[in-house]
Design a protein around this motif. Sequence first.
Motif, short mmCIF file in Angstrom:
data_model
loop_
_atom_site.label_atom_id
_atom_site.label_comp_id
_atom_site.label_asym_id
_atom_site.label_seq_id
_atom_site.Cartn_x
_atom_site.Cartn_y
_atom_site.Cartn_z
N ILE A 110 -35.35 76.94 45.85
CA ILE A 110 -34.81 76.15 46.97
C ILE A 110 -34.86 74.66 46.63
CG2 ILE A 110 -35.22 75.44 49.36
CD1 ILE A 110 -36.15 78.39 49.83
N GLY A 111 -35.98 74.23 46.08
CA GLY A 111 -36.11 72.82 45.70
C GLY A 111 -35.10 72.42 44.64
N ASP A 112 -34.89 73.28 43.66
CA ASP A 112 -33.89 72.98 42.62
C ASP A 112 -32.50 72.84 43.24
OD1 ASP A 112 -35.80 73.03 40.63
OD2 ASP A 112 -35.36 75.10 40.00
N ASN A 113 -32.18 73.72 44.18
CA ASN A 113 -30.87 73.63 44.85
C ASN A 113 -30.76 72.35 45.68
OD1 ASN A 113 -29.78 75.99 43.79
ND2 ASN A 113 -30.72 77.26 45.36
N ILE A 114 -31.83 71.98 46.35
CA ILE A 114 -31.81 70.73 47.12
C ILE A 114 -31.61 69.54 46.19
CG2 ILE A 114 -33.22 69.17 48.53
CD1 ILE A 114 -34.42 71.67 49.87
N LEU A 115 -32.30 69.56 45.05
CA LEU A 115 -32.13 68.46 44.08
C LEU A 115 -30.70 68.39 43.56
CD1 LEU A 115 -35.48 68.84 42.12
CD2 LEU A 115 -34.83 66.93 43.60
N LYS A 116 -30.08 69.54 43.32
CA LYS A 116 -28.68 69.55 42.86
C LYS A 116 -27.76 68.97 43.94
CE LYS A 116 -29.17 73.53 39.82
NZ LYS A 116 -28.90 74.96 39.65
N VAL A 117 -27.96 69.38 45.17
CA VAL A 117 -27.15 68.86 46.27
C VAL A 117 -27.38 67.35 46.41
CG1 VAL A 117 -26.86 68.88 48.79
CG2 VAL A 117 -27.00 71.04 47.53
N ASP A 118 -28.63 66.93 46.28
CA ASP A 118 -28.97 65.52 46.38
C ASP A 118 -28.22 64.70 45.30
OD1 ASP A 118 -30.29 63.41 47.59
OD2 ASP A 118 -32.08 63.62 46.34
N LYS A 119 -28.19 65.20 44.09
CA LYS A 119 -27.49 64.51 43.00
C LYS A 119 -25.98 64.47 43.26
CE LYS A 119 -31.02 65.43 39.61
NZ LYS A 119 -31.49 66.24 38.49
N LEU A 120 -25.42 65.59 43.74
CA LEU A 120 -24.00 65.61 44.07
C LEU A 120 -23.66 64.61 45.17
CD1 LEU A 120 -23.27 69.46 44.02
CD2 LEU A 120 -22.44 67.75 42.40
N LEU A 121 -24.49 64.55 46.19
CA LEU A 121 -24.25 63.59 47.28
C LEU A 121 -24.35 62.15 46.78
CD1 LEU A 121 -26.19 65.24 50.23
CD2 LEU A 121 -23.71 64.96 50.03
N ALA A 122 -25.32 61.90 45.93
CA ALA A 122 -25.47 60.54 45.39
C ALA A 122 -24.25 60.16 44.56
CB ALA A 122 -26.74 60.47 44.53
N ASN A 123 -23.70 61.11 43.81
CA ASN A 123 -22.51 60.83 43.01
C ASN A 123 -21.28 60.61 43.90
OD1 ASN A 123 -23.82 60.95 40.57
ND2 ASN A 123 -23.45 63.13 40.30
N LEU A 124 -21.21 61.27 45.05
CA LEU A 124 -20.08 61.09 45.96
C LEU A 124 -20.07 59.67 46.54
CD1 LEU A 124 -19.98 64.41 48.01
CD2 LEU A 124 -18.26 63.58 46.40
N TRP A 125 -21.23 59.09 46.74
CA TRP A 125 -21.33 57.79 47.40
C TRP A 125 -21.32 56.63 46.42
CZ3 TRP A 125 -20.43 57.44 52.38
CH2 TRP A 125 -20.60 58.58 53.16
N LYS A 126 -21.08 56.91 45.14
CA LYS A 126 -21.03 55.83 44.14
C LYS A 126 -19.71 55.12 44.21
CE LYS A 126 -24.33 57.29 40.71
NZ LYS A 126 -24.56 57.65 39.35
#
Length: 90
Positions: free
Chosen positions: A74-90
């Motif tokens: 679950i944590g790995d999936n949250i980290l992946k989503v977190d990275k994707l969201l951060a890339n969307l807001w760049k």
Amino acid sequence: MMKMIGINEVAFVGALVSMRRAANQINTAFEGWESQGERSSVFEEYLEQYAQLQSIMLSYQELIEKDIDAISDIGDNILKVDKLLANLWK
């Protein structure tokens, strides 16, 4: 590093390491006793209960390890989503 969701990857991985270490420290390496020729119903009952305790401890350790694996996934999936969201807001 924390990004959009706010999960700290370093702290999360550190917590997982601590949880795994604690799970591995559960003493499941019980050794039984061999009879020295004694015949005691109390001693035999004790040995049966000791074997049951060993089985319970092994099951408990396996359940904890499954929980840690689930938390890790679950944590790995949250980290992946977190990275994707951060890339969307760049």
